[in-house]
Write a protein that holds these residues in place. Structure first.
Motif, PDB file in Angstrom:
ATOM      1  N   GLY A 263       0.840  -1.198   0.000  1.00 38.89           N
ATOM      2  CA  GLY A 263       0.000   0.000   0.000  1.00 38.89           C
ATOM      3  C   GLY A 263       0.870   1.240   0.000  1.00 38.89           C
ATOM      4  N   LYS A 264       0.223   2.409  -0.038  1.00 40.27           N
ATOM      5  CA  LYS A 264       0.976   3.648   0.110  1.00 40.27           C
ATOM      6  C   LYS A 264       0.104   4.700   0.790  1.00 40.27           C
ATOM      7  CE  LYS A 264       0.228   5.471  -4.592  1.00 40.27           C
ATOM      8  NZ  LYS A 264      -0.418   4.393  -5.304  1.00 40.27           N
ATOM      9  N   GLU A 265       0.772   5.735   1.302  1.00 41.03           N
ATOM     10  CA  GLU A 265       0.036   6.769   2.031  1.00 41.03           C
ATOM     11  C   GLU A 265      -0.279   7.929   1.100  1.00 41.03           C
ATOM     12  OE1 GLU A 265       0.874  10.595   4.616  1.00 41.03           O
ATOM     13  OE2 GLU A 265       2.511   9.372   3.845  1.00 41.03           O
ATOM     14  N   ILE A 266      -1.557   8.341   1.066  1.00 40.60           N
ATOM     15  CA  ILE A 266      -1.966   9.489   0.254  1.00 40.60           C
ATOM     16  C   ILE A 266      -2.808  10.396   1.140  1.00 40.60           C
ATOM     17  CG2 ILE A 266      -3.389  10.224  -1.690  1.00 40.60           C
ATOM     18  CD1 ILE A 266      -2.555   7.577  -3.041  1.00 40.60           C
ATOM     19  N   ASP A 267      -2.383  11.669   1.235  1.00 39.51           N
ATOM     20  CA  ASP A 267      -3.119  12.638   2.073  1.00 39.51           C
ATOM     21  C   ASP A 267      -3.334  12.103   3.487  1.00 39.51           C
ATOM     22  OD1 ASP A 267      -3.323  14.765   0.473  1.00 39.51           O
ATOM     23  OD2 ASP A 267      -5.443  14.601   0.004  1.00 39.51           O
ATOM     24  N   GLY A 268      -2.333  11.393   4.040  1.00 39.40           N
ATOM     25  CA  GLY A 268      -2.443  10.908   5.416  1.00 39.40           C
ATOM     26  C   GLY A 268      -3.306   9.678   5.580  1.00 39.40           C
ATOM     27  N   GLN A 376     -23.038   5.793  -2.336  1.00 36.48           N
ATOM     28  CA  GLN A 376     -22.429   7.021  -1.799  1.00 36.48           C
ATOM     29  C   GLN A 376     -22.026   7.911  -2.966  1.00 36.48           C
ATOM     30  OE1 GLN A 376     -19.066   5.509   0.350  1.00 36.48           O
ATOM     31  NE2 GLN A 376     -20.279   3.843   1.208  1.00 36.48           N
ATOM     32  N   VAL A 377     -22.312   9.221  -2.844  1.00 40.68           N
ATOM     33  CA  VAL A 377     -21.926  10.172  -3.891  1.00 40.68           C
ATOM     34  C   VAL A 377     -21.124  11.294  -3.246  1.00 40.68           C
ATOM     35  CG1 VAL A 377     -22.741  11.529  -5.849  1.00 40.68           C
ATOM     36  CG2 VAL A 377     -24.183   9.699  -4.954  1.00 40.68           C
ATOM     37  N   TYR A 378     -19.915  11.512  -3.777  1.00 37.56           N
ATOM     38  CA  TYR A 378     -19.021  12.515  -3.200  1.00 37.56           C
ATOM     39  C   TYR A 378     -18.553  13.486  -4.272  1.00 37.56           C
ATOM     40  CZ  TYR A 378     -18.370   9.151   0.623  1.00 37.56           C
ATOM     41  OH  TYR A 378     -18.569   8.297   1.660  1.00 37.56           O
ATOM     42  N   GLN A 379     -18.208  14.692  -3.856  1.00 35.82           N
ATOM     43  CA  GLN A 379     -17.439  15.561  -4.738  1.00 35.82           C
ATOM     44  C   GLN A 379     -16.013  15.040  -4.715  1.00 35.82           C
ATOM     45  OE1 GLN A 379     -18.953  19.199  -4.845  1.00 35.82           O
ATOM     46  NE2 GLN A 379     -17.252  20.259  -5.770  1.00 35.82           N
ATOM     47  N   HIS A 380     -15.380  14.940  -5.888  1.00 36.05           N
ATOM     48  CA  HIS A 380     -14.049  14.341  -5.948  1.00 36.05           C
ATOM     49  C   HIS A 380     -13.228  15.086  -6.991  1.00 36.05           C
ATOM     50  CE1 HIS A 380     -11.220  11.300  -4.960  1.00 36.05           C
ATOM     51  NE2 HIS A 380     -11.292  10.625  -6.085  1.00 36.05           N
ATOM     52  N   GLY A 381     -12.173  15.783  -6.561  1.00 38.63           N
ATOM     53  CA  GLY A 381     -11.393  16.577  -7.501  1.00 38.63           C
ATOM     54  C   GLY A 381     -12.288  17.626  -8.135  1.00 38.63           C
ATOM     55  N   SER A 530      -7.862   9.463 -16.200  1.00 36.86           N
ATOM     56  CA  SER A 530      -7.824   8.002 -16.381  1.00 36.86           C
ATOM     57  C   SER A 530      -6.595   7.401 -15.709  1.00 36.86           C
ATOM     58  CB  SER A 530      -7.835   7.655 -17.869  1.00 36.86           C
ATOM     59  OG  SER A 530      -9.057   8.083 -18.439  1.00 36.86           O
ATOM     60  N   CYS A 531      -5.475   8.106 -15.786  1.00 38.21           N
ATOM     61  CA  CYS A 531      -4.248   7.623 -15.138  1.00 38.21           C
ATOM     62  C   CYS A 531      -4.415   7.597 -13.623  1.00 38.21           C
ATOM     63  CB  CYS A 531      -3.058   8.508 -15.519  1.00 38.21           C
ATOM     64  SG  CYS A 531      -2.609   8.371 -17.254  1.00 38.21           S
ATOM     65  N   GLN A 532      -4.966   8.682 -13.071  1.00 36.13           N
ATOM     66  CA  GLN A 532      -5.131   8.732 -11.615  1.00 36.13           C
ATOM     67  C   GLN A 532      -6.182   7.723 -11.150  1.00 36.13           C
ATOM     68  OE1 GLN A 532      -5.569  13.098 -10.832  1.00 36.13           O
ATOM     69  NE2 GLN A 532      -3.569  12.914  -9.886  1.00 36.13           N
ATOM     70  N   ASP A 533      -7.221   7.496 -11.976  1.00 37.92           N
ATOM     71  CA  ASP A 533      -8.210   6.462 -11.650  1.00 37.92           C
ATOM     72  C   ASP A 533      -7.547   5.096 -11.529  1.00 37.92           C
ATOM     73  OD1 ASP A 533     -10.484   7.891 -11.390  1.00 37.92           O
ATOM     74  OD2 ASP A 533     -11.202   7.605 -13.427  1.00 37.92           O
ATOM     75  N   LYS A 580      -8.839   7.024  -3.620  1.00 35.08           N
ATOM     76  CA  LYS A 580      -7.785   7.590  -4.467  1.00 35.08           C
ATOM     77  C   LYS A 580      -7.762   9.104  -4.376  1.00 35.08           C
ATOM     78  CE  LYS A 580      -7.510   3.970  -7.900  1.00 35.08           C
ATOM     79  NZ  LYS A 580      -8.764   3.302  -8.156  1.00 35.08           N
ATOM     80  N   CYS A 581      -6.585   9.670  -4.655  1.00 36.24           N
ATOM     81  CA  CYS A 581      -6.520  11.123  -4.742  1.00 36.24           C
ATOM     82  C   CYS A 581      -6.546  11.513  -6.210  1.00 36.24           C
ATOM     83  CB  CYS A 581      -5.256  11.638  -4.074  1.00 36.24           C
ATOM     84  SG  CYS A 581      -3.754  11.215  -4.950  1.00 36.24           S
ATOM     85  N   VAL A 582      -7.025  12.710  -6.494  1.00 37.74           N
ATOM     86  CA  VAL A 582      -7.070  13.205  -7.869  1.00 37.74           C
ATOM     87  C   VAL A 582      -6.652  14.670  -7.868  1.00 37.74           C
ATOM     88  CG1 VAL A 582      -8.875  11.713  -8.774  1.00 37.74           C
ATOM     89  CG2 VAL A 582      -9.511  13.757  -7.521  1.00 37.74           C
ATOM     90  N   GLU A 583      -6.405  15.215  -9.062  1.00 33.45           N
ATOM     91  CA  GLU A 583      -6.032  16.633  -9.088  1.00 33.45           C
ATOM     92  C   GLU A 583      -7.265  17.498  -8.825  1.00 33.45           C
ATOM     93  OE1 GLU A 583      -4.622  18.392 -12.643  1.00 33.45           O
ATOM     94  OE2 GLU A 583      -6.171  17.567 -13.908  1.00 33.45           O
ATOM     95  N   GLY A 584      -7.030  18.630  -8.206  1.00 33.45           N
ATOM     96  CA  GLY A 584      -8.138  19.528  -7.886  1.00 33.45           C
ATOM     97  C   GLY A 584      -7.650  20.619  -6.947  1.00 33.45           C
ATOM     98  N   CYS A 585      -8.591  21.304  -6.322  1.00 33.70           N
ATOM     99  CA  CYS A 585      -8.239  22.379  -5.387  1.00 33.70           C
ATOM    100  C   CYS A 585      -8.256  21.822  -3.967  1.00 33.70           C
ATOM    101  CB  CYS A 585      -9.222  23.530  -5.514  1.00 33.70           C
ATOM    102  SG  CYS A 585      -9.169  24.269  -7.146  1.00 33.70           S
TER     103      CYS A 585
END
Length: 606
Positions: A263-268, A376-381, A530-533, A580-585
């Motif tokens: 695994g790896k750590e993303i955003d803690g 579940q529906v979230y805002q993501h990136g 697609s790459c980040q997905d 997963k993390c994605v690009e965004g603000c």
């Protein structure tokens, strides 16, 4: 940064880098800094060993990579330089302070050439006359150069000239030796330079922990030679999660992923790699990639069944539909709406509607959790992510790109534009009857939903063929070519997701839109998404002059952000957030994401 063989590199986080190397390196170096052989005459040596007197040629020969938006011509001459010089000669608070005979730097003039810094200062002021900051930066560099040779400087900053605001519990000093004032020096005596330098220093009774001044009792921990702040959670290895507790104690526990994967750590948050999944993409004007990896084009602008379960009782049923936007001349078609039928709900997301979802015709603010987490529906990136408890994941950028991901258990149980997901590429274009479609137009029409009047194809007028001349321009690396760059920002993704498909889609869309940069940026963003997905870590591809992303107040662009973890609702239960993390603000420290904006915690809703 210091090494044990005498190399020291400094960076002021803004505009100055210095390198000092011991004399053992004489005649053994090359680059913009020269060869260090004691001869001033051959300093401007290019990479090929030829000498030059042209700074642009020197710079070009040592260039490492092309950054989109980077210009290679040094604008050496500033047209208004004479006026700038006159202005600075008479201004008391300005560049003149560097060379003033009785000024705060007088002790240094004999040791560090003040004229050179004064000229640099005037030049920068000439190019940016409204930014006082550029003058301050050059004076600060002269200060650092003087202090580096052991000279004492008098105070030159005032409340209304180049003032520095220091963080809480610290203050400014012209000559500080701050390395004794750090938490890490409690554990390991630090090698302190005899030289002092200007900067912010912790107040009496406080010491530096990372980037903030804290009471000594709030110092963190030293673990395997690295310092961590109090309460910080960190992952020293891929199988271990640790936290720094009060009193310098580190507590660790083992973390593992199924099947022994790493695994790896993303955003803690510790995240395991995804199992192999089926992925279908609809992107841009007319481009589709099926679950089995077949790329195809459908020019129609109708409502379509993207994918649905068919002929199966063994898996949970669902339907995903998209509605394409009508095409106008020189405008590409996007995705007007996405609807998902699952667990008896119909969820609809509409283009450009950030922060809301329709559930059975009633509008709700995101995030939405239905039936105790079944949906579940979230805002993501920059878009929205919908996930179910059985592994269906749908991402929509609220513009022109939809990704549907399904678990392997759905192999052979699906139909629609995304194909049957049976691992074979020669039978993806099946009609609802189960027969092979004779062509793309028949295939697209067969999966239309009856409720929208629309066009099945695109006329020659609205979709002219791209000329070779235009294609040549769009293939360059500052257009669609960035997707294929062997050493470009997406190199790490090429082995997993074929960039050629996205490159062809980019050429078609940008050509149709007459080179519109918005469309170019959307096309590149599709590949990045697609790459980040797929869990790939890509490099930064946006630049201030190339596809910049403007972020709302109290936030900054990040290549890897997880809205949900750092949102008002994430404060309640981050374990249900997308993995997963994605690009965004990304909200700044101390702020949390609340549907559209970043707000302090006390402004979070209910």
């Amino acid at each position: 940064v210091e090494t044990n063989f005498g190399l020291t590199v400094t960076y002021d986080w803004r505009s100055q880098v210095t390198v000092s190397a011991p004399s053992t390196y004489a005649n053994a170096l090359c680059g913009l800094c020269g060869n260090y052989n004691g001869n001033v005459g051959d300093e401007m040596m290019m990479k090929n060993g030829q000498r030059t007197s042209n700074p642009d040629a020197l710079g070009h020969s040592w260039k490492v990579t092309d950054i989109p938006g980077c210009v290679e011509l040094s604008q050496v001459e500033c047209p208004a330089i004479t006026a700038a010089l006159r202005h600075q000669e008479v201004t008391k608070m300005g560049c003149k302070i560097i060379s003033q005979v009785e000024g705060p730097f007088r002790a240094c003039h004999a040791h560090v050439d003040a004229i050179k810094y004064f000229q640099n200062c005037v030049h920068d002021f000439c190019l940016f006359p409204d930014q006082e900051d550029v003058v301050c930066q050059v004076i600060a560099r002269y200060t650092a150069a003087c202090q580096a040779v052991g000279m004492n400087i008098e105070k030159w900053r005032t409340d209304n000239f180049c003032s520095i605001s220091c963080p809480a519990t610290s203050h400014y000093e012209i000559c500080s030796q701050d390395c004794r004032q750090t938490c890490s020096s409690i554990y390991a005596p630090m090698k302190c330079s005899e030289r002092c330098r200007e900067g912010c220093v912790c107040n009496e009774g406080f010491v530096l922990s990372g980037d903030e001044c804290v009471p000594i009792s709030r110092c963190g921990c030293l673990h395997q030679d690295f310092y961590y702040k109090a309460e910080e959670i960190f992952f020293p290895t891929k199988q271990e999660k640790c936290q720094c507790k009060a009193g310098g104690i580190v507590e660790c526990q083992k973390v593992s992923c199924p099947g022994g994967s790493e695994g790896k750590e993303i955003d803690g948050v510790f995240q395991c790699p995804p199992a192999t999944l089926g992925v279908c993409v609809a992107t841009g004007d007319r481009n589709y990639f099926s679950f089995d990896g077949v790329a195809f084009n459908i020019s129609g602008t109708c409502s379509y069944v993207l994918t649905e379960t068919c002929a199966s009782d063994s898996v949970k049923p669902f339907v995903v539909k998209i509605e394409k936007t009508a095409r106008q001349k020189r405008k590409v078609s996007g995705i007007q709406a996405l609807s998902v039928e699952v667990y008896g709900f119909t969820l609809t997301l509409r283009r450009g509607k950030r922060g809301t979802v329709m559930v059975d015709s009633i509008s709700h603010h995101l995030p939405v959790i239905l039936s105790n987490g079944k949906v579940q529906v979230y805002q993501h990136g920059m878009g929205v992510l919908l996930q179910t408890d059985f592994g269906l994941i749908i991402r929509y950028d609220l513009l022109h790109h939809v990704t549907v991901t399904v678990p392997q258990s759905y192999q052979g149980h699906l139909c629609g534009l995304c194909g049957n997901y049976n691992g074979q590429r020669n039978d993806d274009f099946l009609l609802p009857s189960g027969h092979q479609a004779p062509n793309m137009m028949v295939f697209g029409s067969a999966w239309k939903t009856p409720d929208v009047s629309c066009s099945n194809e695109c006329s020659q007028d609205d979709c002219p063929i791209c000329t070779e001349k235009k294609k040549v321009v769009l293939q360059k690396r500052n257009y669609c070519g960035i997707l294929l760059e062997p050493k470009g920002p997406f190199e790490s993704c090429h082995h997993l997701i074929n960039p050629t498909l996205y490159y062809q889609a980019c050429l078609h869309d940008v050509c149709l839109a007459d080179g519109d940069t918005h469309v170019l940026c959307q096309s590149i963003q599709s590949y990045a998404t697609s790459c980040q997905d797929a869990g790939v870590i890509i490099e930064a591809w946006r630049r201030p002059s190339f596809c910049p992303l403007s972020c709302p107040a109290n936030s900054n662009y990040s290549l890897c952000t997880n809205f949900c973890v750092n949102s008002c609702t994430g404060l309640v239960d981050a374990s249900k957030c997308p993995k997963k993390c994605v690009e965004g603000c990304s909200c700044n420290k101390g702020y949390f994401f609340d549907r559209q904006n970043c707000v302090p915690q006390d402004k979070c809703g209910c």
